[in-house]
Design a protein around this motif. Structure first.
Motif, PDB file in Angstrom:
ATOM      1  N   VAL A 120      46.834   8.199  -4.199  1.00  0.00           N
ATOM      2  CA  VAL A 120      46.874   9.105  -3.065  1.00  0.00           C
ATOM      3  C   VAL A 120      46.021   8.481  -1.967  1.00  0.00           C
ATOM      4  N   VAL A 121      46.597   8.301  -0.794  1.00  0.00           N
ATOM      5  CA  VAL A 121      45.869   7.782   0.359  1.00  0.00           C
ATOM      6  C   VAL A 121      45.269   8.984   1.085  1.00  0.00           C
ATOM      7  N   ALA A 122      43.947   8.924   1.318  1.00  0.00           N
ATOM      8  CA  ALA A 122      43.277  10.073   1.923  1.00  0.00           C
ATOM      9  C   ALA A 122      42.274   9.619   2.982  1.00  0.00           C
ATOM     10  N   PRO A 123      42.109  10.423   4.042  1.00  0.00           N
ATOM     11  CA  PRO A 123      41.101  10.091   5.048  1.00  0.00           C
ATOM     12  C   PRO A 123      39.698  10.272   4.488  1.00  0.00           C
ATOM     13  N   VAL A 124      38.767   9.515   5.034  1.00  0.00           N
ATOM     14  CA  VAL A 124      37.367   9.562   4.602  1.00  0.00           C
ATOM     15  C   VAL A 124      36.510  10.015   5.772  1.00  0.00           C
ATOM     16  N   VAL A 125      35.601  10.916   5.481  1.00  0.00           N
ATOM     17  CA  VAL A 125      34.593  11.327   6.449  1.00  0.00           C
ATOM     18  C   VAL A 125      33.243  10.929   5.871  1.00  0.00           C
ATOM     19  N   GLN A 126      32.511  10.102   6.583  1.00  0.00           N
ATOM     20  CA  GLN A 126      31.170   9.749   6.131  1.00  0.00           C
ATOM     21  C   GLN A 126      30.168  10.691   6.780  1.00  0.00           C
ATOM     22  N   ALA A 127      29.140  11.039   6.019  1.00  0.00           N
ATOM     23  CA  ALA A 127      28.131  11.994   6.467  1.00  0.00           C
ATOM     24  C   ALA A 127      26.781  11.298   6.632  1.00  0.00           C
ATOM     25  N   ARG A 128      25.913  11.939   7.372  1.00  0.00           N
ATOM     26  CA  ARG A 128      24.516  11.523   7.431  1.00  0.00           C
ATOM     27  C   ARG A 128      23.759  12.511   6.549  1.00  0.00           C
ATOM     28  N   PHE A 129      22.869  12.021   5.713  1.00  0.00           N
ATOM     29  CA  PHE A 129      22.126  12.878   4.785  1.00  0.00           C
ATOM     30  C   PHE A 129      20.700  13.028   5.285  1.00  0.00           C
ATOM     31  N   GLU A 130      20.226  14.268   5.329  1.00  0.00           N
ATOM     32  CA  GLU A 130      18.903  14.569   5.844  1.00  0.00           C
ATOM     33  C   GLU A 130      18.173  15.501   4.893  1.00  0.00           C
ATOM     34  N   VAL A 131      16.867  15.362   4.839  1.00  0.00           N
ATOM     35  CA  VAL A 131      16.013  16.276   4.080  1.00  0.00           C
ATOM     36  C   VAL A 131      15.613  17.412   5.013  1.00  0.00           C
ATOM     37  N   THR A 132      15.619  18.641   4.467  1.00  0.00           N
ATOM     38  CA  THR A 132      15.232  19.818   5.250  1.00  0.00           C
ATOM     39  C   THR A 132      14.399  20.745   4.381  1.00  0.00           C
ATOM     40  N   ASP A 133      13.656  21.620   5.006  1.00  0.00           N
ATOM     41  CA  ASP A 133      12.858  22.607   4.262  1.00  0.00           C
ATOM     42  C   ASP A 133      13.634  23.884   4.000  1.00  0.00           C
ATOM     43  N   ASP A 134      14.743  24.106   4.718  1.00  0.00           N
ATOM     44  CA  ASP A 134      15.489  25.349   4.580  1.00  0.00           C
ATOM     45  C   ASP A 134      16.988  25.055   4.557  1.00  0.00           C
ATOM     46  N   LEU A 135      17.655  25.481   3.496  1.00  0.00           N
ATOM     47  CA  LEU A 135      19.093  25.261   3.365  1.00  0.00           C
ATOM     48  C   LEU A 135      19.916  26.452   3.842  1.00  0.00           C
ATOM     49  N   GLY A 136      19.271  27.551   4.175  1.00  0.00           N
ATOM     50  CA  GLY A 136      19.997  28.747   4.589  1.00  0.00           C
ATOM     51  C   GLY A 136      20.459  29.540   3.378  1.00  0.00           C
ATOM     52  N   ASP A 137      20.751  30.809   3.596  1.00  0.00           N
ATOM     53  CA  ASP A 137      21.162  31.701   2.516  1.00  0.00           C
ATOM     54  C   ASP A 137      22.678  31.852   2.478  1.00  0.00           C
ATOM     55  N   THR A 138      23.217  32.074   1.275  1.00  0.00           N
ATOM     56  CA  THR A 138      24.628  32.406   1.073  1.00  0.00           C
ATOM     57  C   THR A 138      24.720  33.504   0.037  1.00  0.00           C
ATOM     58  N   ALA A 139      25.874  34.119  -0.081  1.00  0.00           N
ATOM     59  CA  ALA A 139      26.067  35.167  -1.087  1.00  0.00           C
ATOM     60  C   ALA A 139      25.922  34.600  -2.491  1.00  0.00           C
ATOM     61  N   ARG A 140      26.343  33.393  -2.709  1.00  0.00           N
ATOM     62  CA  ARG A 140      26.255  32.774  -4.036  1.00  0.00           C
ATOM     63  C   ARG A 140      24.840  32.325  -4.344  1.00  0.00           C
ATOM     64  N   GLY A 141      24.152  31.817  -3.358  1.00  0.00           N
ATOM     65  CA  GLY A 141      22.781  31.355  -3.575  1.00  0.00           C
ATOM     66  C   GLY A 141      22.726  30.173  -4.526  1.00  0.00           C
ATOM     67  N   ALA A 142      21.837  30.239  -5.495  1.00  0.00           N
ATOM     68  CA  ALA A 142      21.637  29.145  -6.447  1.00  0.00           C
ATOM     69  C   ALA A 142      22.467  29.302  -7.717  1.00  0.00           C
ATOM     70  N   GLY A 143      23.429  30.232  -7.711  1.00  0.00           N
ATOM     71  CA  GLY A 143      24.256  30.457  -8.893  1.00  0.00           C
ATOM     72  C   GLY A 143      24.968  29.175  -9.297  1.00  0.00           C
ATOM     73  N   GLY A 144      24.890  28.823 -10.562  1.00  0.00           N
ATOM     74  CA  GLY A 144      25.442  27.567 -11.046  1.00  0.00           C
ATOM     75  C   GLY A 144      26.830  27.696 -11.627  1.00  0.00           C
ATOM     76  N   PHE A 145      27.110  26.858 -12.606  1.00  0.00           N
ATOM     77  CA  PHE A 145      28.431  26.783 -13.224  1.00  0.00           C
ATOM     78  C   PHE A 145      28.884  28.152 -13.718  1.00  0.00           C
ATOM     79  N   GLY A 146      30.046  28.592 -13.283  1.00  0.00           N
ATOM     80  CA  GLY A 146      30.620  29.858 -13.732  1.00  0.00           C
ATOM     81  C   GLY A 146      30.028  31.078 -13.059  1.00  0.00           C
ATOM     82  N   SER A 147      29.186  30.887 -12.059  1.00  0.00           N
ATOM     83  CA  SER A 147      28.512  32.038 -11.446  1.00  0.00           C
ATOM     84  C   SER A 147      29.425  32.855 -10.542  1.00  0.00           C
ATOM     85  N   THR A 148      30.588  32.314 -10.174  1.00  0.00           N
ATOM     86  CA  THR A 148      31.467  33.071  -9.273  1.00  0.00           C
ATOM     87  C   THR A 148      32.611  33.753 -10.020  1.00  0.00           C
ATOM     88  N   GLY A 149      32.558  33.763 -11.339  1.00  0.00           N
ATOM     89  CA  GLY A 149      33.603  34.426 -12.111  1.00  0.00           C
ATOM     90  C   GLY A 149      33.767  33.779 -13.464  1.00  0.00           C
TER      91      GLY A 149
END
Length: 151
Positions: A120-149
């Motif tokens: 499969v030929v697919a486009p690539v997007v390269q990212a810049r990686f940065e360290v931060t003190d705050d990742l922001g909140d989400t409804a899922r939070g830190a829930g791991g494997f199987g946490s959404t159902g």
């Protein structure tokens, strides 16, 4: 349309078809085994092997090629690509091989010219990686494997 250039390896059988889309709506093109001396490869249950395609590839910058299992081989015989999807970067120019694994219960023979995987030929997007003190909140939070159902 993106053009992916291919070159046959020295000694490869040039009569083996290049990757091909088997239907108008196919996302993956079937990739074939191109075996030295046309000698079959037998995969015992649990075994894996690097299956040559006889090709080298030039992928345009900004794209990758993904190697994926063929669903029919997976369902009927347990043949899979253990590192799926395998990624081929645009700057790689070496031999194109496919790692196949037999997760089935019986030996499986890979013959010269067999369709062994999909690309499969697919486009690539390269990212810049940065360290931060705050990742922001989400409804899922830190829930791991199987946490959404279930599962």
């Amino acid at each position: 349309m993106v053009v992916v250039q291919m070159k046959h390896e020295d000694g490869a059988d040039t009569n083996v078809a290049l990757p091909s889309y088997e239907s108008d709506g196919a996302a993956g093109a079937d990739l074939r085994a191109n075996l030295p001396d046309r000698q079959d490869i037998t995969l015992a249950p649990g075994a894996r092997a690097l299956v040559p395609t006889g090709l080298r590839i030039a992928i345009p910058t900004g794209y990758e090629v993904q190697i994926r299992p063929r669903s029919g081989l997976a369902l009927k015989h347990g043949i899979t690509v253990p590192n799926a999807p395998g990624t081929i970067d645009s700057d790689y120019r070496g031999p194109l091989g496919v790692i196949l694994m037999n997760a089935g219960e019986a030996p499986f023979v890979v013959a010269h010219g067999d369709r062994i995987a999909q690309i499969v030929v697919a486009p690539v997007v390269q990212a810049r990686f940065e360290v931060t003190d705050d990742l922001g909140d989400t409804a899922r939070g830190a829930g791991g494997f199987g946490s959404t159902g279930r599962g």
